[in-house]
Design an enzyme around this catalytic site. Sequence first.
Site, mmCIF file in Angstrom:
data_model
loop_
_atom_site.group_PDB
_atom_site.id
_atom_site.type_symbol
_atom_site.label_atom_id
_atom_site.label_comp_id
_atom_site.label_asym_id
_atom_site.label_seq_id
_atom_site.Cartn_x
_atom_site.Cartn_y
_atom_site.Cartn_z
ATOM 1 N N GLU A 1 26.811 24.023 26.146
ATOM 2 C CA GLU A 1 27.688 24.234 27.298
ATOM 3 C C GLU A 1 29.108 23.741 27.016
ATOM 4 O O GLU A 1 30.077 24.322 27.477
ATOM 5 C CB GLU A 1 27.110 23.505 28.522
ATOM 6 C CG GLU A 1 25.847 24.184 29.035
ATOM 7 C CD GLU A 1 24.937 23.264 29.831
ATOM 8 O OE1 GLU A 1 24.304 22.386 29.221
ATOM 9 O OE2 GLU A 1 24.861 23.421 31.054
ATOM 10 N N HIS B 1 23.677 26.012 35.851
ATOM 11 C CA HIS B 1 23.469 26.116 34.400
ATOM 12 C C HIS B 1 24.124 27.386 33.864
ATOM 13 O O HIS B 1 23.693 27.938 32.843
ATOM 14 C CB HIS B 1 21.973 26.179 34.025
ATOM 15 C CG HIS B 1 21.192 24.928 34.278
ATOM 16 N ND1 HIS B 1 19.897 24.956 34.739
ATOM 17 C CD2 HIS B 1 21.508 23.625 34.128
ATOM 18 C CE1 HIS B 1 19.444 23.713 34.856
ATOM 19 N NE2 HIS B 1 20.414 22.886 34.492
ATOM 20 N N ARG C 1 12.900 17.053 40.713
ATOM 21 C CA ARG C 1 13.168 17.942 41.859
ATOM 22 C C ARG C 1 11.962 18.821 42.153
ATOM 23 O O ARG C 1 11.316 19.317 41.228
ATOM 24 C CB ARG C 1 14.378 18.838 41.556
ATOM 25 C CG ARG C 1 15.696 18.122 41.695
ATOM 26 C CD ARG C 1 16.855 18.971 41.211
ATOM 27 N NE ARG C 1 17.372 18.477 39.945
ATOM 28 C CZ ARG C 1 18.258 19.093 39.193
ATOM 29 N NH1 ARG C 1 18.735 20.262 39.562
ATOM 30 N NH2 ARG C 1 18.669 18.564 38.066
ATOM 31 N N ASN D 1 33.118 16.096 31.324
ATOM 32 C CA ASN D 1 32.116 16.297 32.365
ATOM 33 C C ASN D 1 32.075 15.009 33.182
ATOM 34 O O ASN D 1 31.469 14.028 32.768
ATOM 35 C CB ASN D 1 30.764 16.589 31.708
ATOM 36 C CG ASN D 1 29.682 16.910 32.717
ATOM 37 O OD1 ASN D 1 29.918 16.862 33.929
ATOM 38 N ND2 ASN D 1 28.493 17.222 32.237
ATOM 39 N N ARG E 1 34.110 20.545 33.218
ATOM 40 C CA ARG E 1 32.935 21.160 33.822
ATOM 41 C C ARG E 1 33.002 20.902 35.326
ATOM 42 O O ARG E 1 33.161 19.757 35.755
ATOM 43 C CB ARG E 1 31.669 20.521 33.254
ATOM 44 C CG ARG E 1 30.432 21.120 33.828
ATOM 45 C CD ARG E 1 29.211 20.514 33.212
ATOM 46 N NE ARG E 1 28.038 21.228 33.686
ATOM 47 C CZ ARG E 1 26.821 20.962 33.294
ATOM 48 N NH1 ARG E 1 26.587 20.028 32.423
ATOM 49 N NH2 ARG E 1 25.803 21.653 33.782
#
Length: 398
Positions: free
Chosen positions: A383, A180, A240, A7, A91
Site C-alpha cells: 500500500e 483496503h 471485528r 500513515n 494515507r
Amino acid sequence: MNILVINAGSSSLKYQLFNMDDETVAAKGLCERIGMEGSQLKHTPTGGESVVYSEPMPDHVAAIKLVFKALTDPVSGVVKSMDEINAVGHRVLHGGDKFSASVLVTAPVKAAIEETIPLGPLHNPANLMGINACEQVMPNTPQVAVFDTAFHQTMPEKAFLYALPYKYYEEYKVRRYGFHGSSHRYISARAIEMLGGKKGLKIITCHLGNGSSLAAIEDGKCVDTSMGLTPLEGLPMGTRSGSIDPAILEFVMAREKVDVTEMTNILNKKSGVLGISGISSDFRDLGKAAAEGNHRAALAIEIFTYNVTKLIGSYAAAMGGADAIVFTAGVGENDPEMRKNIVDKLGFMGAKIDAEKNNIRGKEAIVSTDDSKVKVLVIPTNEELVIARDTQEIVSAL
Ligand code: AMP
C-alpha cells in the site's frame, strides 16, 4: 524523487521514505504513544541497525519533527536535509463519495476530509493531524492524500446501496464505501500484469490479515467489496465481527446492559476470531492452539475460512465467473494451508491449487495448477508503494 509516505493514527505515525528512481525504501519507522507518557520513535534505515528515540512527542508536529531528526541524523539518517524530500503522501482512511482518486492536498481538500470525519471518526482526524503537522513543519513541500476508499468508488449503485430508507443515503450518505482500496488496487493491477495484461479479467482479491476484505474486480475496476460504511462489515476478522444479524445488537444490549457505544466497541474489538476462540486475534496463535487440540481456536479458523470461501463464490456469481483469485496480507500471503482449504472448495468453478507451488510465504507466485480454469495468485501487497507512486504522479504534473 524522494517521497515520504505517512500513515498517521491517533497516537502513532508510521513512515517510509521512498527513492522513486528505483522505488526502493531508504528508511522506515514508527512513532508510538504520541501525546502520552513514554513516547518513542523506532527508525530503521534499510540495511542498517534500528535506532530508538525515546523523546517526548506531545503532538503530531513533535512527531514529524522527530521523524525529520531521524531521517537527517548523520549516522542513521538517509538524507542530508529535509529539502531532499520532494513530496509527502498521506494515507487517509475515508474519502466518502468525494474522492475517487488521490489528490494534491489543498484547503478545500482538507475541508472535505474534515467533512468526512463522521464516516471515519477514529482515523480521519488523525490523518488530518498528520497532514497539518507536515504542512507546519515543511510548508513548501507538496502533499498528496491517498484514500482507502477511492478504488471502490467505481461500484455500481446496486452494490453500494443498503436496503434502508433511501433518505439515509440522501441525507447522511449511508452506503457501502469499502476499504483496503490501495491494497486491492495494487494486487489486482499486479495480477493483470502477471496474467499477461489481458483486458476484461474478472478478479476476486482477498486481503486477509488482521482486518480482512474481499473485492470483485472487472477489467481493473472494483464492482463490489465486503467492507461497508465502515471497516466493520463483511468477513469476521481478528477482533471485528464482520456482518451479523443487526437485531443481535438490541438482543445482547438488553441482556448485557451495555449501551450502543459499548456494543460497537465489542463488535470492533472483542469479536471476530478473538471472540470465537477466546484466545487471540492472531492467526498464528490460533493455528498453534488448534494444533494442540483447542476446539474453539480450530472453530475460529474454520469459520473465517468458510466465510472467505462463501464470499468468493458470491462474487463469482455476481460477476458471472472469475478468471483469478488473489491472496494478500498477513494471512493471505503466509498461510498456505488456509489458501488450500479455501481453493479446495472452489473446484466446482474450476479452481485447482498446486500444493507444491502453493507452499510459499510472502512471495509473488501463481499457485494454481497449469490446467486450473481460475488462476490463483499470491501477491504481497504494498500500500505504501501505491501512495508513493500516486504522490509522484501528482507532484510531477504540477
Ligand atoms: P496483517 O494485518 O496483514 O499484518 O496480518 C496479520 C495477521 O497475519 C495476523 O493474524 C498474523 O497471525 C497473520 N500471519 C502472519 N504470518 C502468518 C503465518 N505465517 N501463518 C498464518 N498467519 C500469519
